[in-house]
Motif scaffolding. Sequence first.
Motif, mmCIF file in Angstrom:
data_model
loop_
_atom_site.group_PDB
_atom_site.id
_atom_site.type_symbol
_atom_site.label_atom_id
_atom_site.label_comp_id
_atom_site.label_asym_id
_atom_site.label_seq_id
_atom_site.Cartn_x
_atom_site.Cartn_y
_atom_site.Cartn_z
ATOM 1 N N ARG A 164 0.859 -1.178 0.000
ATOM 2 C CA ARG A 164 0.000 0.000 0.000
ATOM 3 C C ARG A 164 0.890 1.222 0.000
ATOM 4 N NH1 ARG A 164 -3.314 0.444 5.095
ATOM 5 N NH2 ARG A 164 -1.860 2.059 5.602
ATOM 6 N N ARG A 165 0.723 2.090 -0.943
ATOM 7 C CA ARG A 165 1.559 3.286 -1.075
ATOM 8 C C ARG A 165 1.281 4.271 0.057
ATOM 9 N NH1 ARG A 165 5.397 2.069 -4.859
ATOM 10 N NH2 ARG A 165 4.392 0.995 -6.540
ATOM 11 N N CYS A 166 2.257 5.119 0.293
ATOM 12 C CA CYS A 166 2.099 6.164 1.302
ATOM 13 C C CYS A 166 1.116 7.212 0.798
ATOM 14 C CB CYS A 166 3.436 6.842 1.561
ATOM 15 S SG CYS A 166 4.622 5.778 2.360
ATOM 16 N N PRO A 167 0.313 7.739 1.690
ATOM 17 C CA PRO A 167 -0.602 8.812 1.278
ATOM 18 C C PRO A 167 0.172 10.099 1.008
ATOM 19 C CG PRO A 167 -0.738 8.471 3.642
ATOM 20 C CD PRO A 167 0.164 7.401 3.100
ATOM 21 N N ALA A 168 -0.384 10.943 0.162
ATOM 22 C CA ALA A 168 0.256 12.221 -0.132
ATOM 23 C C ALA A 168 0.295 13.117 1.100
ATOM 24 C CB ALA A 168 -0.477 12.926 -1.267
ATOM 25 N N ASP A 169 -0.664 12.944 2.000
ATOM 26 C CA ASP A 169 -0.747 13.756 3.216
ATOM 27 C C ASP A 169 -0.737 12.839 4.437
ATOM 28 O OD1 ASP A 169 -1.304 15.508 5.272
ATOM 29 O OD2 ASP A 169 -3.222 16.182 4.460
ATOM 30 N N LEU A 170 0.395 12.779 5.117
ATOM 31 C CA LEU A 170 0.518 11.927 6.295
ATOM 32 C C LEU A 170 -0.269 12.439 7.496
ATOM 33 C CD1 LEU A 170 4.308 11.000 6.231
ATOM 34 C CD2 LEU A 170 2.370 9.512 5.749
ATOM 35 N N SER A 171 -0.776 13.645 7.420
ATOM 36 C CA SER A 171 -1.465 14.230 8.568
ATOM 37 C C SER A 171 -2.931 13.799 8.675
ATOM 38 C CB SER A 171 -1.405 15.758 8.508
ATOM 39 O OG SER A 171 -2.239 16.238 7.473
ATOM 40 N N ILE A 186 2.380 18.857 10.709
ATOM 41 C CA ILE A 186 2.802 17.634 10.028
ATOM 42 C C ILE A 186 2.967 17.901 8.539
ATOM 43 C CG2 ILE A 186 2.105 15.289 9.397
ATOM 44 C CD1 ILE A 186 0.712 15.187 12.201
ATOM 45 N N ARG A 187 1.995 18.595 7.966
ATOM 46 C CA ARG A 187 2.081 18.927 6.533
ATOM 47 C C ARG A 187 3.324 19.757 6.231
ATOM 48 N NH1 ARG A 187 -3.807 20.458 6.972
ATOM 49 N NH2 ARG A 187 -4.865 18.500 6.507
ATOM 50 N N ALA A 188 3.635 20.731 7.085
ATOM 51 C CA ALA A 188 4.806 21.585 6.869
ATOM 52 C C ALA A 188 6.089 20.766 6.902
ATOM 53 C CB ALA A 188 4.852 22.697 7.913
#
Length: 188
Positions: free
Chosen positions: A32-39, A50-52
């Motif tokens: 499963r790929r990592c999401p574009a936004d880990l937050s 987290i986004r920053a």
Amino acid sequence: MACAVLARVRHRAAALVLGVLFVSGFAHGTERRCPADLSAGAPAERRNNIRAFQQALTSAAFYKELSHRGRPLSCEMGLDEGIIRLSYAFRGKASLEAQVNLGSESIEIRMQVQSIGVNRAMALLKKAEKDAFGQNGCGIAWDHPAEELPGEKAGSREVVYRGDACNCQARLVYLGKSVVALVVRSAC
């Protein structure tokens, strides 16, 4: 300059400190790929930080180099007694790990690969210094290494370059004659 570097390190570290999130790249044997936004799964008040941090790391030299292998296979973000960790795994047993400890005002970013040429590794370290400390970097003396140390693994060694701000340093980690890791770290 040291104050500006410290402020930049604190700003980037603050982006890390407020989040706890684990996203596994492998669930029940299925990639499963990592999401574009880990937050996404983090508390609302922590998402901007987290986004920053994620943006700073994924727009920097080490991540860009590894992303030539394709998207990350897995990623993880976590908090352990004030130490924040963010890691990505890529094809070919390559990885990127970043951690920060605001208590000791330290940060470390490590790119692990099976092998990379010395000239390419040095170019990436120089870019990583600027990514972490701004256009003027942290004063690393690139002409001559400050020291060479035995590495953690048998047959490995670390060549260390030091800067004049926040105890910053860059390292080339060799296994035999191959460069297998690049590290940028500082502690103010």
